[in-house]
Design a protein around this motif. Structure first.
Motif, mmCIF file in Angstrom:
data_model
loop_
_atom_site.group_PDB
_atom_site.id
_atom_site.type_symbol
_atom_site.label_atom_id
_atom_site.label_comp_id
_atom_site.label_asym_id
_atom_site.label_seq_id
_atom_site.Cartn_x
_atom_site.Cartn_y
_atom_site.Cartn_z
ATOM 1 N N UNK A 23 -12.661 -5.884 2.920
ATOM 2 C CA UNK A 23 -11.343 -4.839 3.508
ATOM 3 C C UNK A 23 -10.790 -3.463 3.060
ATOM 4 N N UNK A 24 -12.045 -3.770 1.969
ATOM 5 C CA UNK A 24 -11.848 -2.244 0.487
ATOM 6 C C UNK A 24 -12.629 -0.893 1.869
ATOM 7 N N UNK A 25 -13.506 -1.430 2.510
ATOM 8 C CA UNK A 25 -14.800 -0.968 3.809
ATOM 9 C C UNK A 25 -13.581 -0.100 4.645
ATOM 10 N N UNK A 26 -12.752 -0.458 4.682
ATOM 11 C CA UNK A 26 -11.893 -0.315 6.689
ATOM 12 C C UNK A 26 -11.635 1.346 6.302
ATOM 13 N N UNK A 27 -11.859 1.938 7.561
ATOM 14 C CA UNK A 27 -11.123 2.881 7.510
ATOM 15 C C UNK A 27 -10.135 3.379 7.867
ATOM 16 N N UNK A 28 -9.316 2.479 8.141
ATOM 17 C CA UNK A 28 -7.477 2.661 7.012
ATOM 18 C C UNK A 28 -7.614 1.365 6.421
ATOM 19 N N UNK A 29 -6.847 1.418 5.474
ATOM 20 C CA UNK A 29 -7.008 0.462 4.918
ATOM 21 C C UNK A 29 -5.921 -0.361 4.665
ATOM 22 N N UNK A 30 -5.788 -1.384 4.467
ATOM 23 C CA UNK A 30 -4.649 -2.436 4.661
ATOM 24 C C UNK A 30 -3.676 -1.979 3.335
ATOM 25 N N UNK A 31 -2.218 -2.197 3.903
ATOM 26 C CA UNK A 31 -1.100 -1.815 3.190
ATOM 27 C C UNK A 31 -1.261 -2.803 1.629
ATOM 28 N N UNK A 32 -1.834 -3.617 2.428
ATOM 29 C CA UNK A 32 -1.244 -4.835 1.043
ATOM 30 C C UNK A 32 -2.639 -6.008 1.023
ATOM 31 N N UNK A 33 -3.046 -6.975 0.305
ATOM 32 C CA UNK A 33 -4.102 -8.127 0.007
ATOM 33 C C UNK A 33 -3.813 -9.115 -0.612
ATOM 34 N N UNK A 34 -3.579 -10.400 -0.726
ATOM 35 C CA UNK A 34 -2.298 -11.059 -0.752
ATOM 36 C C UNK A 34 -3.623 -12.208 -1.602
ATOM 37 N N UNK A 35 -4.051 -12.580 -2.533
ATOM 38 C CA UNK A 35 -4.667 -13.442 -2.713
ATOM 39 C C UNK A 35 -4.151 -14.888 -2.788
#
Length: 306
Positions: A23-35
């Protein structure tokens, strides 16, 4: 687009770092990560917190929330809790042992915007076997190709209730938030609950006249084959095998597509049960107990599978 990614977590200490890294390697980062930690009994939560601390600088522009459940309630409950907490406008679930290709969110944003897609199904690549599903050659007559990787469906319900299609495996759907707000996962830990959930989301969408459904191939979702997972679980007795929710939810349905889906699910479920029951006597008891269900649904499945 603001992407919210929900990760249900239960005893995946060995794999969850790879999932978060993807997820942190995405070329477009996520707005939100919920674990959502479902009361893990291994070091899963410790691994998550260590990862978040170590990668603080790379996460500074991402909203991260870790929810610790007080008791183990199952993956459906964890997903429902996670979805409820999302604030983005595009939602996906990512299992804590699977990974996204680094370009998935960027490609998804372009795809959904350019083609007005609200419900995007991802082709999956299993690893380490590298098998790819669905196999386009099996369903290409039912698809319209928009570009090298993207397809739409001529008759969505017909295709997704085909024995050649897979929706719900590896949480392989990305949706506009509005579509999932009124549909909930079954919260009991029941096999094939993902198929049940996404089918109901799609039916709700289609009932409101929205048919913007896409299929994105290209190996953007990699699903790990893990020993001990639900699909590879071994059973000592036939009673230990839960009935998939589709088979009970649509037990008396006269709807053509509900019945097609029941046939597909029953066929996969029976194959799973007979492959994973440890003794011949228990296999015989399973067949005897579900004989009517097996005969009725498989008869319908073989009549309509084409």
């Amino acid at each position: 687009m603001k992407f919210s990614v929900v990760i249900p977590l239960y005893n995946k200490a060995t794999y969850v770092r790879d999932t978060l890294q993807s997820l942190i390697n995405q070329t477009k980062l996520p707005y939100e990560i919920i674990i959502v930690d479902d009361k893990s009994t291994d070091d899963s939560l410790k691994e998550v917190m260590t990862f978040l601390k170590k990668n603080f600088n790379r996460l500074i522009n991402i909203k991260v929330e870790v929810i610790r459940l007080e008791e183990n309630r199952g993956v459906g409950y964890a997903r429902n809790i996670g979805f409820k907490q999302t604030t983005g406008d595009v939602i996906s679930f990512l299992d804590a042992d699977d990974v996204y290709d680094k370009n998935l969110l960027k490609v998804t944003e372009r795809t959904m915007q350019e083609h007005s897609i609200d419900f995007l199904i991802l082709g999956i690549q299993l690893f380490p076997s590298y098998q790819i599903y669905p196999k386009i050659s099996k369903i290409e007559r039912e698809l319209e190709q928009l570009n090298q990787e993207l397809y739409t469906f001529k008759k969505p319900l017909k295709t997704i209730t085909s024995h050649n299609f897979y929706m719900g495996l590896g949480s392989n759907v990305i949706i506009k938030r509005k579509l999932g707000e009124k549909v909930k996962y079954i919260e009991e830990n029941i096999f094939y609950q993902g198929i049940d959930y996404w089918y109901r989301v799609m039916r709700t969408m289609l009932n409101h006249g929205n048919t913007n459904i896409g299929l994105l191939m290209g190996n953007y979702l990699k699903v790990r084959i893990v020993q001990g997972s639900a699909s590879r679980k071994k059973y000592k007795t036939w009673i230990d095998i839960d009935i998939p929710p589709v088979l009970t939810r649509f037990k008396d349905s006269k709807d053509y597509f509900d019945r097609r889906l029941k046939g597909v699910v029953s066929s996969r479920w029976i194959k799973h049960a007979l492959s994973n029951l440890e003794s011949r006597s228990e296999k015989f008891k399973f067949i005897l107990h579900y004989k009517r269900l097996f005969l009725n649904q498989c008869h319908y499945f073989f009549l309509h599978k084409f």
